[in-house]
Design a protein around this motif. Structure first.
Motif, PDB file in Angstrom:
ATOM      1  N   ARG A   1      12.798 -21.885 -43.298  1.00  0.00           N
ATOM      2  CA  ARG A   1      12.280 -23.255 -43.366  1.00  0.00           C
ATOM      3  C   ARG A   1      12.764 -24.129 -42.202  1.00  0.00           C
ATOM      4  O   ARG A   1      13.179 -25.278 -42.393  1.00  0.00           O
ATOM      5  CB  ARG A   1      12.669 -23.900 -44.709  1.00  0.00           C
ATOM      6  N   PHE A   2      12.724 -23.569 -41.017  1.00  0.00           N
ATOM      7  CA  PHE A   2      13.054 -24.341 -39.814  1.00  0.00           C
ATOM      8  C   PHE A   2      11.757 -24.587 -39.052  1.00  0.00           C
ATOM      9  O   PHE A   2      11.064 -23.646 -38.656  1.00  0.00           O
ATOM     10  CB  PHE A   2      14.049 -23.592 -38.934  1.00  0.00           C
ATOM     11  N   ASP A   3      11.406 -25.850 -38.866  1.00  0.00           N
ATOM     12  CA  ASP A   3      10.119 -26.195 -38.264  1.00  0.00           C
ATOM     13  C   ASP A   3      10.184 -26.154 -36.745  1.00  0.00           C
ATOM     14  O   ASP A   3      11.028 -26.805 -36.121  1.00  0.00           O
ATOM     15  CB  ASP A   3       9.689 -27.603 -38.695  1.00  0.00           C
ATOM     16  N   THR A   4       9.274 -25.389 -36.150  1.00  0.00           N
ATOM     17  CA  THR A   4       9.047 -25.384 -34.711  1.00  0.00           C
ATOM     18  C   THR A   4       7.553 -25.565 -34.482  1.00  0.00           C
ATOM     19  O   THR A   4       6.781 -25.660 -35.439  1.00  0.00           O
ATOM     20  CB  THR A   4       9.512 -24.064 -34.063  1.00  0.00           C
ATOM     21  N   PHE A   5       7.145 -25.614 -33.227  1.00  0.00           N
ATOM     22  CA  PHE A   5       5.721 -25.714 -32.951  1.00  0.00           C
ATOM     23  C   PHE A   5       4.952 -24.557 -33.586  1.00  0.00           C
ATOM     24  O   PHE A   5       3.858 -24.738 -34.118  1.00  0.00           O
ATOM     25  CB  PHE A   5       5.480 -25.722 -31.436  1.00  0.00           C
ATOM     26  N   THR A   6       5.521 -23.371 -33.536  1.00  0.00           N
ATOM     27  CA  THR A   6       4.812 -22.197 -34.027  1.00  0.00           C
ATOM     28  C   THR A   6       4.614 -22.247 -35.531  1.00  0.00           C
ATOM     29  O   THR A   6       3.515 -21.955 -36.031  1.00  0.00           O
ATOM     30  CB  THR A   6       5.583 -20.917 -33.650  1.00  0.00           C
ATOM     31  N   THR A   7       5.640 -22.600 -36.285  1.00  0.00           N
ATOM     32  CA  THR A   7       5.467 -22.686 -37.737  1.00  0.00           C
ATOM     33  C   THR A   7       4.486 -23.801 -38.102  1.00  0.00           C
ATOM     34  O   THR A   7       3.686 -23.650 -39.036  1.00  0.00           O
ATOM     35  CB  THR A   7       6.814 -22.936 -38.429  1.00  0.00           C
ATOM     36  N   ALA A   8       4.533 -24.909 -37.363  1.00  0.00           N
ATOM     37  CA  ALA A   8       3.606 -26.009 -37.631  1.00  0.00           C
ATOM     38  C   ALA A   8       2.172 -25.615 -37.293  1.00  0.00           C
ATOM     39  O   ALA A   8       1.232 -25.979 -38.016  1.00  0.00           O
ATOM     40  CB  ALA A   8       4.018 -27.246 -36.828  1.00  0.00           C
ATOM     41  N   ILE A   9       1.992 -24.870 -36.215  1.00  0.00           N
ATOM     42  CA  ILE A   9       0.658 -24.407 -35.845  1.00  0.00           C
ATOM     43  C   ILE A   9       0.087 -23.508 -36.926  1.00  0.00           C
ATOM     44  O   ILE A   9      -1.082 -23.618 -37.321  1.00  0.00           O
ATOM     45  CB  ILE A   9       0.710 -23.673 -34.492  1.00  0.00           C
ATOM     46  N   TYR A  10       0.910 -22.594 -37.436  1.00  0.00           N
ATOM     47  CA  TYR A  10       0.438 -21.697 -38.493  1.00  0.00           C
ATOM     48  C   TYR A  10       0.052 -22.492 -39.727  1.00  0.00           C
ATOM     49  O   TYR A  10      -0.988 -22.223 -40.360  1.00  0.00           O
ATOM     50  CB  TYR A  10       1.536 -20.694 -38.829  1.00  0.00           C
ATOM     51  N   ASP A  11       0.851 -23.486 -40.079  1.00  0.00           N
ATOM     52  CA  ASP A  11       0.532 -24.314 -41.252  1.00  0.00           C
ATOM     53  C   ASP A  11      -0.774 -25.071 -41.051  1.00  0.00           C
ATOM     54  O   ASP A  11      -1.583 -25.206 -41.986  1.00  0.00           O
ATOM     55  CB  ASP A  11       1.669 -25.298 -41.525  1.00  0.00           C
ATOM     56  N   GLN A  12      -0.997 -25.564 -39.830  1.00  0.00           N
ATOM     57  CA  GLN A  12      -2.221 -26.306 -39.549  1.00  0.00           C
ATOM     58  C   GLN A  12      -3.446 -25.402 -39.654  1.00  0.00           C
ATOM     59  O   GLN A  12      -4.503 -25.805 -40.145  1.00  0.00           O
ATOM     60  CB  GLN A  12      -2.159 -26.924 -38.148  1.00  0.00           C
ATOM     61  N   PHE A  13      -3.304 -24.165 -39.198  1.00  0.00           N
ATOM     62  CA  PHE A  13      -4.442 -23.256 -39.227  1.00  0.00           C
ATOM     63  C   PHE A  13      -4.743 -22.732 -40.635  1.00  0.00           C
ATOM     64  O   PHE A  13      -5.733 -22.040 -40.832  1.00  0.00           O
ATOM     65  CB  PHE A  13      -4.204 -22.076 -38.284  1.00  0.00           C
ATOM     66  N   GLN A  14      -3.867 -23.054 -41.604  1.00  0.00           N
ATOM     67  CA  GLN A  14      -4.186 -22.708 -42.979  1.00  0.00           C
ATOM     68  C   GLN A  14      -5.423 -23.463 -43.450  1.00  0.00           C
ATOM     69  O   GLN A  14      -6.118 -23.033 -44.369  1.00  0.00           O
ATOM     70  CB  GLN A  14      -3.001 -23.043 -43.891  1.00  0.00           C
ATOM     71  N   SER A  15      -5.685 -24.613 -42.814  1.00  0.00           N
ATOM     72  CA  SER A  15      -6.854 -25.421 -43.145  1.00  0.00           C
ATOM     73  C   SER A  15      -7.800 -25.428 -41.955  1.00  0.00           C
ATOM     74  O   SER A  15      -7.408 -25.678 -40.827  1.00  0.00           O
ATOM     75  CB  SER A  15      -6.439 -26.855 -43.474  1.00  0.00           C
ATOM     76  N   THR A  16      -9.061 -25.134 -42.182  1.00  0.00           N
ATOM     77  CA  THR A  16     -10.047 -25.118 -41.098  1.00  0.00           C
ATOM     78  C   THR A  16     -10.267 -26.500 -40.519  1.00  0.00           C
ATOM     79  O   THR A  16     -10.803 -26.631 -39.417  1.00  0.00           O
ATOM     80  CB  THR A  16     -11.398 -24.578 -41.615  1.00  0.00           C
ATOM     81  N   PHE A  17      -9.835 -27.546 -41.248  1.00  0.00           N
ATOM     82  CA  PHE A  17     -10.053 -28.900 -40.762  1.00  0.00           C
ATOM     83  C   PHE A  17      -8.948 -29.345 -39.812  1.00  0.00           C
ATOM     84  O   PHE A  17      -9.026 -30.419 -39.240  1.00  0.00           O
ATOM     85  CB  PHE A  17     -10.127 -29.875 -41.948  1.00  0.00           C
ATOM     86  N   ALA A  18      -7.943 -28.528 -39.624  1.00  0.00           N
ATOM     87  CA  ALA A  18      -6.799 -28.951 -38.805  1.00  0.00           C
ATOM     88  C   ALA A  18      -6.656 -28.135 -37.537  1.00  0.00           C
ATOM     89  O   ALA A  18      -5.620 -28.167 -36.906  1.00  0.00           O
ATOM     90  CB  ALA A  18      -5.517 -28.857 -39.626  1.00  0.00           C
ATOM     91  N   SER A  19      -7.689 -27.408 -37.128  1.00  0.00           N
ATOM     92  CA  SER A  19      -7.562 -26.532 -35.967  1.00  0.00           C
ATOM     93  C   SER A  19      -7.342 -27.313 -34.684  1.00  0.00           C
ATOM     94  O   SER A  19      -6.661 -26.841 -33.779  1.00  0.00           O
ATOM     95  CB  SER A  19      -8.808 -25.638 -35.831  1.00  0.00           C
ATOM     96  N   ALA A  20      -7.920 -28.515 -34.560  1.00  0.00           N
ATOM     97  CA  ALA A  20      -7.725 -29.318 -33.351  1.00  0.00           C
ATOM     98  C   ALA A  20      -6.259 -29.700 -33.196  1.00  0.00           C
ATOM     99  O   ALA A  20      -5.700 -29.624 -32.102  1.00  0.00           O
ATOM    100  CB  ALA A  20      -8.601 -30.564 -33.400  1.00  0.00           C
ATOM    101  N   ALA A  21      -5.620 -30.093 -34.284  1.00  0.00           N
ATOM    102  CA  ALA A  21      -4.203 -30.457 -34.216  1.00  0.00           C
ATOM    103  C   ALA A  21      -3.367 -29.251 -33.807  1.00  0.00           C
ATOM    104  O   ALA A  21      -2.437 -29.366 -33.006  1.00  0.00           O
ATOM    105  CB  ALA A  21      -3.741 -30.988 -35.570  1.00  0.00           C
ATOM    106  N   ALA A  22      -3.708 -28.076 -34.347  1.00  0.00           N
ATOM    107  CA  ALA A  22      -2.969 -26.869 -33.995  1.00  0.00           C
ATOM    108  C   ALA A  22      -3.153 -26.526 -32.519  1.00  0.00           C
ATOM    109  O   ALA A  22      -2.206 -26.113 -31.844  1.00  0.00           O
ATOM    110  CB  ALA A  22      -3.421 -25.705 -34.870  1.00  0.00           C
ATOM    111  N   SER A  23      -4.348 -26.697 -32.008  1.00  0.00           N
ATOM    112  CA  SER A  23      -4.611 -26.408 -30.598  1.00  0.00           C
ATOM    113  C   SER A  23      -3.839 -27.357 -29.693  1.00  0.00           C
ATOM    114  O   SER A  23      -3.351 -26.955 -28.629  1.00  0.00           O
ATOM    115  CB  SER A  23      -6.112 -26.509 -30.312  1.00  0.00           C
ATOM    116  N   MET A  24      -3.706 -28.620 -30.100  1.00  0.00           N
ATOM    117  CA  MET A  24      -2.932 -29.563 -29.306  1.00  0.00           C
ATOM    118  C   MET A  24      -1.459 -29.157 -29.266  1.00  0.00           C
ATOM    119  O   MET A  24      -0.794 -29.246 -28.236  1.00  0.00           O
ATOM    120  CB  MET A  24      -3.062 -30.980 -29.871  1.00  0.00           C
ATOM    121  N   MET A  25      -0.950 -28.697 -30.413  1.00  0.00           N
ATOM    122  CA  MET A  25       0.428 -28.213 -30.438  1.00  0.00           C
ATOM    123  C   MET A  25       0.599 -27.006 -29.532  1.00  0.00           C
ATOM    124  O   MET A  25       1.610 -26.877 -28.827  1.00  0.00           O
ATOM    125  CB  MET A  25       0.825 -27.849 -31.875  1.00  0.00           C
ATOM    126  N   ALA A  26      -0.383 -26.113 -29.550  1.00  0.00           N
ATOM    127  CA  ALA A  26      -0.309 -24.943 -28.674  1.00  0.00           C
ATOM    128  C   ALA A  26      -0.314 -25.370 -27.212  1.00  0.00           C
ATOM    129  O   ALA A  26       0.346 -24.759 -26.368  1.00  0.00           O
ATOM    130  CB  ALA A  26      -1.483 -24.001 -28.959  1.00  0.00           C
TER     131      ALA A  26
END
Length: 519
Positions: free
Chosen positions: A209-234
């Motif tokens: 349970r340590f948050d980094t960009f990668t864990t946050a990106i994976y969480d964002q991609f759990q929802s199809t509505f959050a792919s833009a946010a995940a791409s910005m993090m990437a």
């Protein structure tokens, strides 16, 4: 006007003009490695600047950046200190049992980071936060520094150090002024690999349970509505990667490390530890308990707890699938890395460093983003490749190119170019000189690169989940599915097989790295 000897003229030509075929191959590989970056940039373009600005300049991004920066700022220096220290203990002291220790220090590579995290989480349920992430990261990744440094130490001419001592330098001064400067290339390469893995690691940090960009990106991609946010993090991760690459290239410089012959035909005289042997042994035992003892104890505990019921027939087919993909993708990865590594050492320059840097960009992007990039472009432009083995192998190659490039670069740097130039002066073509002379010299490095790539491929998780053909299951995906369901006993056999499968490759990497030393 005095004319130059033929060998000097040919050598100058070899150094000034990179081979056309090698250059074209390197460009093709670099373009393939940039596919995930193209996907991230396209996602940002489709979202629009206003949306991208809102998603990037927000408190959550600052929090993730701080976590990632702290993790890299602590874990990378500690990995370097531990890796260099372990190499010095093995190669420069008279500590009893150091031949066995040389292999044991490399063994943590056989334990994937997410398996180590699973082990620590079951032994120490409250582990988490920055301290837990640093502990697991250093324990899992310090061999990336230790192995190349150990191999380089074996190759160094002991007469140089002895001359320095004869001139009045003490042990600490010899280490600082003579030995460490010659270790700069393997240290920087290993440190860069550690940093790249920290940027892209998911499973190890999700478990604690340590948050980094990668864990946050994976969480964002759990929802199809959050792919833009995940791409910005990437995209922010890519910028972090570029900063690391610029820093590493600037520190590395243009120094050459090759020399003709092995120098003095003997090993250097090891330093006598005396009463220091006891505290050194205490440190060694702490390192081994942290890196190998905890995972070994945890897996054994859950295997005993699960009994015979956890040993299912699916284990054999899953093991075979993982092995086949690991070997094939490992060979493909090294073949793709060889042109870039060769140019980086033999023909250094800005554009070559750009080609080399492109291979590290994808490594800083989480596997799930790499997987989505390949899925997206396969569906759009190469439909027949969607959900096929070749597409998965290509993604593996892109993800693990840096491992192969760094290892090959260190080996090629110690292969004297004058031997290849001599073959050219005697009439051999460039390809013939490479095969007959250079390839033989770097064969141990090629073997080590394949082994190192295999270790990463066998434990790859997120890209495999997206790209694997229907019905394909690997040890990593099965382990993750069961551990995610808190079925630690059911996950234990897959963890054990991952370690058992990785051990021979770790040993091969260790042996081949020592062969590179020429001793």
């Amino acid at each position: 006007m005095t004319s130059q000897p033929l060998s000097q003229r040919v050598g100058a030509a070899v150094r000034s003009r990179p081979p056309v075929v090698t250059t074209l191959l390197a460009v093709v590989v670099a373009l393939a490695a940039l596919i995930p970056l193209a996907y991230v940039l396209q996602s940002a373009y489709d979202a629009g600047w206003s949306t991208a600005e809102q998603l990037i300049f927000r408190p959550r991004i600052g929090e993730l950046f701080a976590n990632t920066a702290k993790l890299i700022g602590l874990a990378v220096p500690l990995s370097v200190l531990l890796g260099v220290g372990a190499a010095l203990v093995v190669e420069r002291t008279d500590l009893p049992g150091r031949s066995l220790l040389a292999l044991l220090f490399a063994a943590p590579l056989a334990v994937p980071a997410f398996v180590a995290s699973y082990a620590w989480a079951t032994v120490w349920p409250s582990i988490g936060g920055l301290s837990g992430a640093v502990l697991i990261s250093v324990a899992a990744y310090f061999p990336f520094v230790y192995i190349p440094v150990m191999a380089t130490l074996r190759r160094l001419d002991p007469a140089v150090e002895e001359s320095a001592r004869a001139l009045g330098l003490g042990p600490a001064a010899v280490l600082w002024r003579v030995v460490l400067p010659q270790l700069r290339l393997p240290i920087l390469g290993g440190a860069l690999l550690v940093a790249m893995h920290l940027l892209a690691e998911y499973g190890a940090f999700a478990s604690i349970r340590f948050d980094t960009f990668t864990t946050a990106i994976y969480d964002q991609f759990q929802s199809t509505f959050a792919s833009a946010a995940a791409s910005m993090m990437a995209g922010v991760l890519v910028l972090c990667c570029l900063l690391l690459l610029i820093g590493e290239a600037g520190v590395r410089g243009r120094q050459r490390y090759a020399r003709l012959g092995p120098g003095v035909a003997r090993r250097g005289r090891p330093a006598r530890l005396g009463w220091w042997s006891l505290p050194v042994w205490v440190g060694v035992l702490v390192v081994l308990a942290t890196t190998l003892g905890v995972p070994g104890w945890s897996i054994t505990r859950w295997l005993i707890s699960g009994g015979n019921a956890v040993w299912t027939s699916d284990l054999v087919s899953t093991l075979l699938t993982t092995t086949v993909y690991g070997v094939i993708a490992g060979v493909v990865t090294v073949a793709a890395a060889l042109p870039i590594a060769w140019l980086a050492v033999r023909h250094p320059g800005r554009w070559v460093r750009a080609l080399e840097g492109s291979t590290f960009v994808a490594a800083s992007i989480p596997g799930i983003v790499v997987g989505l990039a390949f899925v997206s472009y396969a569906i759009r432009y190469a439909q027949p490749l969607y959900q096929t083995a070749p597409l998965l192998v290509a993604a593996y190659a892109v993800l693990f190119l840096p491992r192969a490039v760094v290892t090959l670069r260190a080996g090629i740097a110690q292969a004297p170019p004058s031997l290849e130039e001599a073959a050219r002066s005697l009439g051999a073509s460039a390809p013939a000189a490479f095969v007959r002379v250079a390839l033989r010299l770097i064969a141990p490095t090629v073997g080590a690169s394949i082994a190192l790539s295999f270790l990463g491929i066998a434990g790859e998780l997120t890209a495999t989940l997206l790209l694997a053909p229907t019905g394909t299951r690997t040890l990593a995906t099965e382990f993750w599915a069961l551990s995610g369901e808190i079925d630690y006993a059911g996950a234990a056999p897959y963890a054990l097989l991952l370690v058992v499968l990785s051990l021979p490759m770790t040993y091969l990497l260790f042996r081949q790295s020592r062969k590179v030393a020429g001793l």
